[in-house]
Each structure stands twice: as structure tokens, then as C-alpha cells.
Design a protein around this motif. Sequence first.
Motif, PDB file in Angstrom:
ATOM      1  N   LEU A 126       0.819  -1.205   0.000  1.00  0.00           N
ATOM      2  CA  LEU A 126       0.000   0.000   0.000  1.00  0.00           C
ATOM      3  C   LEU A 126       0.855   1.258   0.000  1.00  0.00           C
ATOM      4  O   LEU A 126       0.508   2.250  -0.626  1.00  0.00           O
ATOM      5  CB  LEU A 126      -0.922  -0.019   1.214  1.00  0.00           C
ATOM      6  N   ASP A 127       1.995   1.186   0.652  1.00  0.00           N
ATOM      7  CA  ASP A 127       2.855   2.379   0.700  1.00  0.00           C
ATOM      8  C   ASP A 127       3.345   2.746  -0.688  1.00  0.00           C
ATOM      9  O   ASP A 127       3.414   3.917  -1.033  1.00  0.00           O
ATOM     10  CB  ASP A 127       4.061   2.109   1.600  1.00  0.00           C
ATOM     11  N   GLU A 128       3.677   1.727  -1.450  1.00  0.00           N
ATOM     12  CA  GLU A 128       4.133   1.994  -2.820  1.00  0.00           C
ATOM     13  C   GLU A 128       3.011   2.615  -3.637  1.00  0.00           C
ATOM     14  O   GLU A 128       3.226   3.553  -4.407  1.00  0.00           O
ATOM     15  CB  GLU A 128       4.584   0.694  -3.488  1.00  0.00           C
ATOM     16  N   ALA A 129       1.827   2.075  -3.489  1.00  0.00           N
ATOM     17  CA  ALA A 129       0.695   2.621  -4.232  1.00  0.00           C
ATOM     18  C   ALA A 129       0.505   4.081  -3.860  1.00  0.00           C
ATOM     19  O   ALA A 129       0.321   4.941  -4.713  1.00  0.00           O
ATOM     20  CB  ALA A 129      -0.567   1.819  -3.934  1.00  0.00           C
ATOM     21  N   LEU A 130       0.578   4.350  -2.550  1.00  0.00           N
ATOM     22  CA  LEU A 130       0.381   5.727  -2.095  1.00  0.00           C
ATOM     23  C   LEU A 130       1.464   6.638  -2.641  1.00  0.00           C
ATOM     24  O   LEU A 130       1.222   7.777  -3.006  1.00  0.00           O
ATOM     25  CB  LEU A 130       0.388   5.763  -0.566  1.00  0.00           C
ATOM     26  N   GLU A 131       2.680   6.122  -2.719  1.00  0.00           N
ATOM     27  CA  GLU A 131       3.788   6.957  -3.169  1.00  0.00           C
ATOM     28  C   GLU A 131       3.745   7.215  -4.668  1.00  0.00           C
ATOM     29  O   GLU A 131       3.922   8.333  -5.130  1.00  0.00           O
ATOM     30  CB  GLU A 131       5.126   6.305  -2.818  1.00  0.00           C
ATOM     31  N   ALA A 132       3.528   6.127  -5.456  1.00  0.00           N
ATOM     32  CA  ALA A 132       3.761   6.263  -6.886  1.00  0.00           C
ATOM     33  C   ALA A 132       2.517   6.609  -7.684  1.00  0.00           C
ATOM     34  O   ALA A 132       2.617   7.079  -8.817  1.00  0.00           O
ATOM     35  CB  ALA A 132       4.384   4.971  -7.422  1.00  0.00           C
ATOM     36  N   ALA A 133       1.335   6.355  -7.145  1.00  0.00           N
ATOM     37  CA  ALA A 133       0.150   6.452  -7.983  1.00  0.00           C
ATOM     38  C   ALA A 133      -0.591   7.769  -7.810  1.00  0.00           C
ATOM     39  O   ALA A 133      -0.447   8.443  -6.802  1.00  0.00           O
ATOM     40  CB  ALA A 133      -0.793   5.292  -7.671  1.00  0.00           C
ATOM     41  N   ASP A 134      -1.362   8.105  -8.823  1.00  0.00           N
ATOM     42  CA  ASP A 134      -2.268   9.234  -8.716  1.00  0.00           C
ATOM     43  C   ASP A 134      -3.607   8.763  -8.176  1.00  0.00           C
ATOM     44  O   ASP A 134      -4.236   9.405  -7.366  1.00  0.00           O
ATOM     45  CB  ASP A 134      -2.465   9.872 -10.095  1.00  0.00           C
TER      46      ASP A 134
END
Lengths: 392, 546, 351, 346
Positions: B206-214
Motif C-alpha cells: 500500500l505504501d508503494e501505491a500511495l507513493e507512486a500512484a495518482d
Amino acid sequence: MSSDAPGARAALDRAADRMLRATVVERFAIAVAATLLALLLGSVVVAASGYDAVEFVSSLVYGAFGTTSNLAFTLRQSTMLILAGVAVAVAFRAGVFNIGVQGQFVVGGFATAVTVLFLAPHLPGGAVGGVLLMGLGTLAAIAAGGAYAALPGMMKAYADANEVITTIMLNFIASGVVFFVVDRYLRPAGASAPNTETFPEYVALPSVVFDSASFSVVGLGAALATVLVVYVVMARTRFGYDLVTSGYQEPAAAYSGVDPERNVVATMTFSGMVAGLAGAVFTIMILGYYSDPSTFPRFGFDAIAVSLLAANNPLGVVPAGLLFGGLDAGGQYIGFTLDVPPELVDGVVGLVVLFVAVPELFRMAARRTGLGGRGSSESPVRRAESDGGDGR
Amino acid sequence: MSDTEAPAVRLDGITKRFGDVTANDAVDFSLEKGSVHALVGENGAGKTTLMSVLYGLYDPDAGDIFVDGERREFDSPRDAIDAGVGMIHQHFQLVDTMTVVQNVVLGHEPSVNGLVDESSARSDIEDICSTYGFDVDRFLDTRVEQLGVGVQQRVEIVKSLYRGADVLVLDEPTAVLTPQEVESLFEVMDELTDRGRSLIFITHKLDEALEAADEITVLRDGRAVGTVAAAETSREELARMMVGRDVLFDYPERETTPGDVTLSVDGLRVRDDRDLEQVGGVDLAVREGEILGVAGVEGNGQAELVEALTGLREVDAGTVTFEGEDITETSRRRRIESGITYVPEDRQEEGLVQDYDLVRNALLGNQTIEPFVDGWFVDWGTVRDHAEDIVAEYDVQPPNADAEAASLSGGNQQKFVVGRELEHEPSLLVASHPTRGVDIGSIEFIHERLLEMRDAGTAVLFVSSKLDEIRKLSDRVAVMYEGEFVDVVDPDDVDEQELGLLMAGRTVEASGETVESAADPATESVTESPTDESAGSATDGVSNRE
Amino acid sequence: MSVADYAARNRRRIGGTALALVLLAVLAALFDLPVADLLTVGTAERALRAATPIALAAIGGLYAEKSGVFNIGLEGFMIFGALSAAGAAWLSAGSGSVGQPDLWVGILAAVGVCTLLTLLFAVLTIRYEADQIVAGLAVWFIGLGFGPFTATVLWGGVSSPSLPNIDNVTVPLLAEVPVLGRLLFDASPLVLFTVLVAVAAWVVLYRTRYGYWVQAAGENPEALDTAGVDVNRVRYAAVVFSGAMAGLGGAVLSIGIGSGFTGTGVTMVDGRGWIAIVAYLFGNYNPLGAFGASLLFGATDMLQVQFQTVGISLPGSIVGLFPYVAVLVVLNLVGYTRVPSAVGEPYDTEE
Amino acid sequence: TGGQEGGTTTGTTTDGGGGSGEPTNIAIISSPAGFGDGAFNDLALQGLQNAAEEFNINIQQVEETDQSQYGTVQSRLAESQNPDYDLIVLVGYNHTQALETNAAQYSDQRWMLINDYVDQPNVAGYTWANHEMSFQAGVLAGTMTTRKLSHAGNSLTPDNATVGFVGGVDGALINAFERAYRAGAKWVNDSVDVRVGYIGNYTDTQTANNIASSQYDAGADIVYHAAAAAGQGVFQAASDANRFAIGVDSDQSKTLPDYQDVIMGSAVKFINEGTREVAAAVAQNNWKSVNGQNILGLEEDAVKVVLGQAVGPKLPDVVNQNLSKSKQAIVNGDVTVPCTASGCQN
Ligand SMILES: Nc1ncnc2c1ncn2[C@@H]1O[C@H](COP(=O)(O)OP(=O)(O)OP(=O)(O)O)[C@@H](O)[C@H]1O
Ligand SMILES: Nc1ncnc2c1ncn2[C@@H]1O[C@H](COP(=O)(O)OP(=O)(O)OP(=O)(O)O)[C@@H](O)[C@H]1O
Ligand SMILES: [Mg+2]
Ligand SMILES: [Mg+2]
């Protein structure tokens, strides 16, 4: 299931469906279907070549079971095919393609012949000597067959040499070398044929039930006993478990502590021992002497078909061996009663093997004809899906 | 992102069934041009399936695909590629034995007089590399099998770009990367969106999604649970959407009293199947009642190390001592008999025979152990009882020892394997990725069992690439990089960022610069402080601290 | 692929060959062999001729296996090729004597028949996912049965009457080149054709898109599929090509350099299909390597003939086993060959 | 050869020729080479067919290539009631061992065994003197290898006394062909060099061709073969090398007319005469005249060397002179041919 068929039909479908998935029943159905389809195609070829197909099939059946002597011949061939078939099954079950049963059979029979001929002068004659010679000859065959099979086993295990190819090469080599030794060193003076001397007459299996010079119920009994022993070894011993597990899933076997290299060698040796035994029975029961192996029947190859038809199950080898024995006997009968060239029967055997290799064909046919239940021809019946049924 | 523009991709009511499994159930999804849209969900939620439909690999049972506002039907990936959709799979779709150039052009080879025109391919690839700043052009004539995963992944991206992809699907691209490699992947992704490409980014983290995604869409059980803007959501919200309930775990405090050394390893060197050295001189010791965690990015020699310890792989050099005895040359079978058990990484291939029922699987590895065998003969009655015990105790579903292994779901297969191995009361347990591909409930269960084993005095060597798991279970953590232990640390003394650096082969002191570059706000929120008092946090980066 | 690269990757293979050559030299010195008598241009010519059918089948077989289908039925397809070439030539001649045009009809027929048969084989193995090893063995059995059967239907016996061979072709000028001229340019056109096939097969495999696809289909079919190429279509083509080449190899045996079809025993093909498989394994799936390996086997075979001619006394039945022993030695020396990783696995798009 | 006329040769041939009343039923079981070998299986059958033109005879052809079946096939035919066979002809020594049992067991059944003998009153054993005819073939080769001859572009090298021999399987039987041939060639010319090669079977024409080619390369100008069907490869090699060859068993310049321009002659044995004779004896109830061991050689005119139909007329007279001189010497016992009709002993 989106079938709009009436309930009874759906229930029937489900039952048939379940049956088709049950592996044993399925294998059996596939074996029968493959055989029938091969015979049908064979008949078509017969008809297309301008012969009488009905006569072909009826002569095939008569030649196999029509008279006592025909039946004896069938059983004799079956005995050999069952033994050789078990030899193949042992290896195939373990995932090792031993195509060299023929060569191991030749070497085994040769060991029997040498043992009997060399020991006969040193042992008493009569029944005692006969039993002793046959026993020792058989042991020699088992040892020789096992050793000759261990060779490609080691080549596979330690040099990664593909066993399909090495065993085929070793078949050629066995045949050539045995011929050489028989012709050069074992041919009695004055004889022209590359044959050894004939065994003493007390080295023979007794004629029970069938009065035949080359078939004895004792031989068939030995074959069936071998089936039983092999079955027990495979199903009830840890050696059998190691072997079968390697056949299903090599990495899992290694994980469980099986040494893959040693297991390959052990498997080949075990398989070759049974093949050697087949050679002993052939030499003692059928030949009574030894000769140029290139003139021998190709039991070791037909056994591949037998084993495959039996799904490499030692028990299944019995009916499969009987079937092929019957085909053999019927084929020979055709050879001297009909115009149809007997090679056709070899072709039919090949077709049986081919169809056995393609269970998917029959599964699909079953679905097409509505027997398989599921209307969708898209999703093949997979074992993984069947947990709904078995899961209770 | 102008509102008037049609989305790069729009999926409308996609349904895909496999037999009885509905992998996607009327899923709607929309990707804006020039943006990154993350797709998250648990194992088996249907993420890969949905993307495979978009890529023309699967024919949907219902639903429509729109690319640039136009409705499209994809019969094969070729159609999708022609429409400008590219996909980088979870498992790389590269041909190991072919070179990078050949892989990139595969299926789209420029030809002159029937021969592939490698020189024009080469210059096209070099153009792409210089545009996006990839280093792939250094390896053009190298066979793919000789490249590291990170490079292979970039080759995959170049391949899609070469095919003219405007929309790129990245299926779990970060699973095999070190945190630092993840950062550089995110930079590449930025570069791509800056140049007008649109990206779909699948992840569990989830952290990656939060970091990289719009934007982030959550899938659960084949259904799209919802779509949220990354800026307006939190990990807690996403976790709840993913799992369908609040996720909380409690672990007892770490209080271990390690005893004698059970296993010790000295200067171990091991080669892989291709004869390349994968373990290059490892020393370690595991004591009774202790869990030694081995952390590392996959492919750094953990697999070979474990195989050498368990007797599945020959040792090149060094010694392995178990309970005071040198077992370097001892066979796998003897090691099993002397009390070493092993939960293998690959339960499908190694841990279970798929075509056997659970009874026969219960004998796997126990072939020489009494009371299952008596001399040469197997006592199938005893084996059956044992199988039924495992099924009952470890809650294997369906609770039927006659079920074939293949019919069990991955998690249940894993429970059976763990059960079988733990029932031995071993002196040493080697567990390799024991929770991979397992759902949250089962992970919890397996973790508890491992801790129980430790408390009962077993020495445990535990390999994982999940940092949270490693930190939670291990009494000591050995970090493996390129076949060597970079360091052995106390899990309470390091944070995940530091562990990540170690996994990238850098010692903590020498890596100040990298820590700095990772110190943007998004990353900071990922980082758990070493002083985190809350005894546990959930899997996949779900934390109860904020 | 550069020469150095190839050499580096085939160290054991090249080492093995070198070792074999050294052994031969030592043998020659030890037994004082009349080397000059053993290695004549004639021997080379016959070695090349003996290698031709093996090389054709090997090149076909390696394409099939490269694409992911192990065609272990090469031997069977060669039997069908040998039979249909002889049969078609004989039928084409009708009541007249068999002439050159009839022979070419025979060659085409062999390729045609085997193409059709492998198409069936391909459908069974690719579409119906038949076990490739078992199906291939079945092809051999079927060939052993139906080959002689068809011969009996045609000719009343398991063998054909004696048939003429394809005439040698003499290429002007080139034929004058020493050694090579006689080997290639004053020889059966099928020998020259085989050399060309080997080169063409190499170019196609390593330099054309189709070759890339074949390699990918056997190594990572998903990669090919996701690149938008139909994996199974590539496999069909490769398998059918293997059958056509095996058929041609069989035709070469029966009417290219043999003198008709012989159907007794294991037929005139006599294990050459199996040796073809070994040849491409030894050649590491490289068409030129496979051709070289076939030459090696042709040479072993000729060497045993030369041994006899020169009068080195070993029993004929033992010397005749040379090639089989050579196969064993080679397989054990070469050891592990990197088999394309997807061989034997059927490929479904929706799996 | 018999198998090459097309159509079928398997099955029953009834012939209305000659006598009347009850037909004589004869079965013939092949050797492992099978019918269509262009050699003794076909010749034996041909003799029966010739007899059938004269007498009322039904022929049942049984092709069995598997030696271990011979015992069974023999007994199945001996037991057969419909028809009840008056004579069973067994081709080849491979039948001997099985017949030893069966001849005693089926003492009412009459048997003819070709190429070997079993000592029973109901067995007629016929053996042809392979060694004598091969000696004659050697004489032909030895005579011609130092002479000039050219025919249809094929020629000899007079200055090089080298001849060749290609055998099927390297065993006692074919060894007799080889050694006798060698002796025959040396009888003419003691310095002749004989190159020898064995194929290993009787089917591989390509290897036969290769061996012969290799011998031609080594200077041989005439090659004699004893390789049944595989022998065609030798003739092919002869045409390629523009040299000559000697055929075996039947006049191969007639049975393989394609090769008549290279076939200098053939070592012929009249197996057909033998089977015809026995069939006739059975049809005429004259078993006594044939039973026992019959060894047929040069003296009986049962084997000889016939010259090729195309090449023969071009051969010098000395050939016929040498052939009859050597025949005389053998018959008189002045020359002892190595080995025996049934092969060489170890
Ligand atoms: N080819 C297939 N046949 C049958 N079932 C399948 C197939 N592919 C996927 N499934 C099932 O569909 C469901 C969704 O799988 P999918 O691979 O899309 O999940 P995912 O979200 O990508 O999971 P992960 O995070 O583990 O990659 C699972 O239950 C899976 O078992
Ligand atoms: N390729 C396939 N073909 C048929 N059935 C499949 C296939 N893949 C998975 N399944 C079935 O789908 C179901 C789900 O499988 P999967 O391994 O994805 O489990 P899961 O949903 O991840 O469960 P768990 O959380 O326990 O791992 C199982 O019953 C399995 O048998
Ligand atoms: Mg996925
Ligand atoms: Mg799962």
C-alpha cells in the motif's frame, strides 16, 4: 452448470462425468476406446487395400481364442508380454523411459542359456537337475538383465545421457554381441545355424492343462506372481514409494530424501531384472536353446504398448498383456490363412499406443457426444476441479 | 489532466470466470492519460486476470474495453499491442537464451530481405534508452539469463516502448527489487508519465501505491471495491477495503533464551545449477530456541544456502555442523532422520506431490521414519492417521485426507506442509518463505506455529524477503547479498530502510547519500521507526501506527 | 553469434571431439594403421553420403524441439519417407522402367506424405496435448508395421524391387576443385541440397524473425504469445518441417542413394532416425552443428567399413556396432545439453 | 525375383495343371528374411509353383520372420486338418532346432528342410553346396581381375589383382562363402588380393553399397556378394564405379535386369529344382526318393556359376575353361574347398 437439459438427463450426465474423472475408470475406458479405434482404423486400412475387413477381424479373434492350441499360443505370448510389460511399467512409473527392455531381455535369456549349458554336465539329470538348472538360469538372467539395465541408468544419472537413446543403442549392441558369442563360441561342431546346443530335455517347464511344447501354465503363473510381487513392492514398500514419487514429481522426491541419481540406477536395475526374468522364461519355456537375437520376437517393444495401455500399472499389465497376446496370436493366424499381410497387426499395435498417448482426444469425444456432462467444450476436465465431488 | 480528454483506458463491467471461480466480477476501471493508476488487492483478488483481459490474453465473459475512448476487441496481445497497450508481467516474459536486442524486437522484428535488421533495431533501442535514461543499451548483445532482475525489468519496459506502447501495465514490478531499485523504478515511471505515457501499477504494498500512484483502485474477490485518489486516502482505509475488515495482529513480546548451538556453518560455498557460485563463504550459527531470520532480495543465494543446509545441494567448500556432528557430506535422507526438517519455498513442486492424496503426501519425507514404516514396508494405516491429525490440527480445508493435493488452494497446501514438517518435533527447522502466497489468516497461523516451535526449544532458520515478517519473527537477522552475509543485526536495532540498504549490499554507515535521496515525504511515511512500540504491524506494510 | 562465443559455450563438445580425434590418432599409431588407406576421398564421399539422411532428419528434428515439441518419431517418419518415395516412383513409372523423373516424383511424394503425417502428429501433440514421447514411439511402431504392410500391398513382399538412384549432378568448373569438387559438385544433388539445407536452416534459425519465434516458442512460449505471435502456429510449422525433412531423409535412403525400399527387420532406416536425434543434441541444436555431428556419425560408419576393407581383422558383427557405441560415447562425453525449457509442455493461451 | 512381379504372392495358389483327384497340399514357411528376398525363400517357392504346373498342388505360403515362432507355426500347420498338409517346406536352418522336436512329435507329417538336416524318416533335408559355388565365383573373379574387359562403359583394371567380397552377417554360413571364394580366386591366381566386408544384416543396401564402393576404391574390380536383398547395394556401387560384380543364388542379371551391365555372372543354386523335386515326389507318392540328407553340389549340377546375360558373351573363353577345370578338380577331389555346405566350423 448452464445445462437446460431435464433433471434426469443432468443427473446421468453428472454420474458419467464423475465416472470419467475417476482415474482408474477413465484409464480403462480410454484403453478400451484406444484399442477399438485402432482396430477400426486397421480394418479400414484392410478394406482400403482391397481385402475383406470382416474376415480380418473374425480371423483375428479365431486365431487368438478359437481352439485350445490357439488359446495356448495366446497365453504363451501373453506370458511374455506381461513379464516384459511389467519391466517397462516399473521404469515408466518412475519416470524413466527404459526402451531397452528388449536388450535386457536378450541379455537375460543369454545368461540363462549359458548357465544351463555350462552347468548341466556338472549337475545331476532328471527333475532335480532340471529344477536346479532352471532356478540358477533364472537367477543368472535376473542378475544379467539388471546389470545391463544399470548401465544406461548410470549413464543417465551421472552423465546426463538421455536414456531413450542409450537404451535403444544398447538394444542394438546386445543383439550384435550375443549373436557374435553364440555363433563364434556356442555353436556346436557341425551345425550351421547360429544356435547353441539344445538344453537337456529335463530342463523344461511341465505341461499342465495345455499340451504345448512352448507354453506352460507354470510360466504364466511365474508371470502373474511377478506382477503381484512388483505390485506389492510399488504400493507397499518405501522403495516403491520412492520410485513412484520420482515418477510423479522428481523435485518432491528429492525433497523427501530420495537420491535422484541412485534412484534412477535402482529403477533401471529393477526394471532390467524383470526384463531378464522375461528372457529366462522365453529361453526355458519357448526356445529350449539360444540363437541369433535378431530373429527373436520384439517383446520388449510390444511391452511398451502393453504398459502404456495399462497406464503403467503392474496389475493393469495383465489384461493389456492378454489383449496383445491375443492380437499376436490372431495376427500369426492371419498370416497363414488370409492374404492380409500380418505386418498390419504391428501397425495396429502402434495405433493403440498412439491413441493411448492422447487421452484428451477421448475426453473431448466424450464431451462432444454429451457423455461428459459439461456443455462447454472450452474447459477441459481437470482433476483440480473435481474437489467439489471428492471433498466430502 | 484535462477532463475533456477521454481516458487512456476504460474497462466497463469486465467479468472473467475460470470454471467455478469468478476471477473478475463486473469490474469498472478507468486510467487517465499521463497518470499512474495503482491496482491493489490480496493474492487471488483478480488483478492479473483483469490486466490479462486488457492485454488480449483472456477473452472476457462480459464487458467492454475502451482505449482512447474507442471500443476495442482484443483477440490476442498483438491487437492490444497495436492499440498501444503494453504489459510487463509478474514473471518476466523474456527468452533467457536470446539476447536483449532479440528479446526487445521479438514479434516486431524489422526485416530486410527476410533477414532481421538488427542494426536498425539496435539504433531504435538506443534512442529509447537515451530518451528515458535507461542503461539497457549497455547489454544489447548479452543473453537475458546473464542479467540481473532489475535490468531484466528495464528490458521489459524497453520492449513495450519499442512496440509503441502508450499505456503500460506493470504487474507487481517491485516484488523482486530492493528498496533502492524500487526508487529508481519510480523515477522511470515519473519520466514515462512526463512524456505522456499512462501507467497501471499493480502492487500488494500500500505504501508503494500511495507513493507512486495518482489514483488507486482496490480489488477484492474479483470485484472492484472502490477507486480513491492517492492524495486523499490512508493505508488504513486501503487495508480495510482490501481485506474487508480491520487488520490487527498481536505478537507476544520477544523473550528468548537461546541454548546450545544446534547448527553452525563455516565458510560455506555453493554453486547453482549453472555452475555459478551463489553462496560465497557464509558463516552462521543457530541456537536452540532461537529464530535466525535470513533477509535478502530473492536470488542472492538464499535458495542455494537453504538447499545446502538441508542436503539437497552439494557443497563446494566449507562445513556444516549439526548438533556437534559434521554433516557436510551427509545425505538428505540421513539429515531428515537426524531431526532436520524443511518447509520448502516451492510447496507445489517440492513440498507436495500434486497427484497424491494427502495420505500419501503425509509420507513424503517420512519414508524411513518409524512408525510410518516397518522395515521395508509402509504402514499405511499409521500414515493415514497421521494425515488426518495434520488436517484436523492445522485446519486444512477441505478436511479430507483423501483429497488430492492439487485440489487444495495454495494456502491450504502450505498449511499441510507446515503441519507435516512441524509434527516431527525437529531439532532444526528450516523454513523458506513459508507464508508466500498465503492469505492473511493463514499467515497469522503459520507465524504462531513458528514461534511456538522456537519456544519449545527448536532452532529455526527462517528465510523471507518480507521485511516486516523478518523483523517480527527473528531473534537475529542475517542479511544476504550476492551470496554473502552483509551483516547480522538485532531486528530491534534497525528499521526497514536500513534493512533495505543492507539488502542492497550497502552497510548502514556507507549509505548516507541514498538515505537522503529516499527522504521525501512519501517514503518517510513508509518507514517504521525502530522504536516502534506497538508490538506488531500487519502484513504488506499495513501498520496500526500513524 | 561469434565463433569465440560459440566455442566458449561448447567447450565440452569441442573438447570431446578433439579428444576423440586424438584417441583415433593414438589408436592409429599404436596399431600401425594404414591411415592413408583408411582416409581416402572415397571415404569422405561415402561419409558425406551416409551423413545426408541423418543430417536431414536431424535438422528437422532440432527445429521441432527448438519450438517445444520433441519429435521422437523421426525414425518412423523416415520409414514412411523411404517407403513412399519408392512406392511413388514405382507407381509413377507404371509398367515402364523407373526413370529419373519418376524418382523425383518419389522424392516429392515422400516429402508430401510425411508432411501430411506430421500434420496429424502435430495436431495430436499440440492441439490434443498427446504425450510427446509416447506418441513419437507410436509413430515408430506404426512405421515398422504399416511400412512393410504397404510394401506388401504394392509389391507382394516387404521390400520393393530394386530401383535406380537419382543421377549424380556434375557442376561444371566447380567439380574440378580438388576433393571438395568430387564431394559436393560431382555427387548426388541431394547431398549438395542437404548442405544447402543446413546452411539455410542456420540462417533462418538465427537470422530471421521466424527463427526468433521458433527459439522463443521452445524457450518461453508465453513471451512469444505476449509478443503477439501465435505459439502453436509456430510449433505446427516446425513440427511439419521436421516431418518433411525426415521424409526427405528416408527418400534419400531408398531412392537417393539406396536402391529401393527394404522392409525386413527394422527396415532399411535401421536406427538412423535415432542417431539423428543424437546428432542434433551433440550439435547443440545448431543446424550446422547437427550437420557436423551427422558427418561424424557418417565417418564412424565409414571408418568401420574401411577397417574391414583394409583388412584390420575384427569380427564384422562387432565392428558393425561402432556407430552405436560411438553414440553412447558421445552422449556420455557431451553430457548435459541445454534442452529448450518448454519442450514437452503443451501451450494453452488461456491456462 | 519371385516377389517382384507385383501382385500378391502370399496365400493359396491352386493350379489346374496335370493330375486329377485329391490335390496335394503343401505349406512353405519362410526363413527370417521372409519372402521377396530375391534369394532362397523366393527360389524355394518358385520350385513349388513349377511343380504345381505339373501336378495338382495347393500351396500355402506362411511368412514368419521370428525364429522363436517356428516351433509353434510348424506344429500348428502339422496339426491342421483343413487342409491336411502332405508336405511342409521349411526354408532355412533357423527351423532346425524346432523341427528336431516336431519331426518326432508329428511322425506322420512329411517335412522338407532347406539348408540343414534332421535325422528322421519323415524329413527330407536339402543342402546346397554354397562353398562349391562360391569357389567357382572366386574362379571367375580371379580369372578376370587381370584381364581387359569393357562393357557399357564399365571396365576392369588388368594390372591390379584385387577382388572384393561383401557378406551379410559375419557368421559360419556366410564365412563359408567368403573362404571358398577366396580359395577359388587364389586357385587361379595365388597373388590375388581379396578385400572382405560384412554388412551385419541382409537388408541394409546402403551399407552394402558403401562396403563395395570402398573395395572398388581400394582397387577391387570385381565384387561378389552373399547378402541376399542387401546385395543390390553392391550392384549399385559397381555401376557407380563402372566396375563389375557377381551375384548370388539366382541369375541376378535376369532377376535384376537394371544391373545386367555390371553383373558378370552369378553363383547359382537350384533350390527351385530341389523343392520341385520333393513336391513331385510327394505328389507321386515317392517319398523314399527324397528323404534323408541330400547335399547337392557341383557334381549334381545343383550349383554352378552362370555368366551374366549381358556381360557373359563378352567374357573370354578362358573363363569357361577355368570354371570347368576347377569343377572337375573339385568333383575329383583334387581340390578341397574350405568349409562345408552348411558353413565353416570354428
Ligand atoms: N487460468 C486460470 N484458471 C483457473 N483459475 C484461475 C486462472 N487464473 C487465475 N485463476 C484464479 O482467478 C483468481 C484471480 O487470480 P489472479 O491471478 O488474477 O489474482 P491476482 O490478484 O493477480 O493475485 P496475486 O496477487 O497472487 O498475483 C484466483 O482465484 C485464481 O486462482
Ligand atoms: N489453473 C487452475 N485450474 C483449475 N483450478 C484452479 C487453477 N488455479 C487455481 N484453481 C483453483 O482455484 C481455487 C483457488 O486457488 P488459489 O491457489 O488461487 O487459492 P487462493 O484463493 O489464493 O487461496 P489461498 O488463500 O488458500 O491460497 C483452488 O480451489 C484451486 O484448486
Ligand atoms: Mg497476479
Ligand atoms: Mg493463493
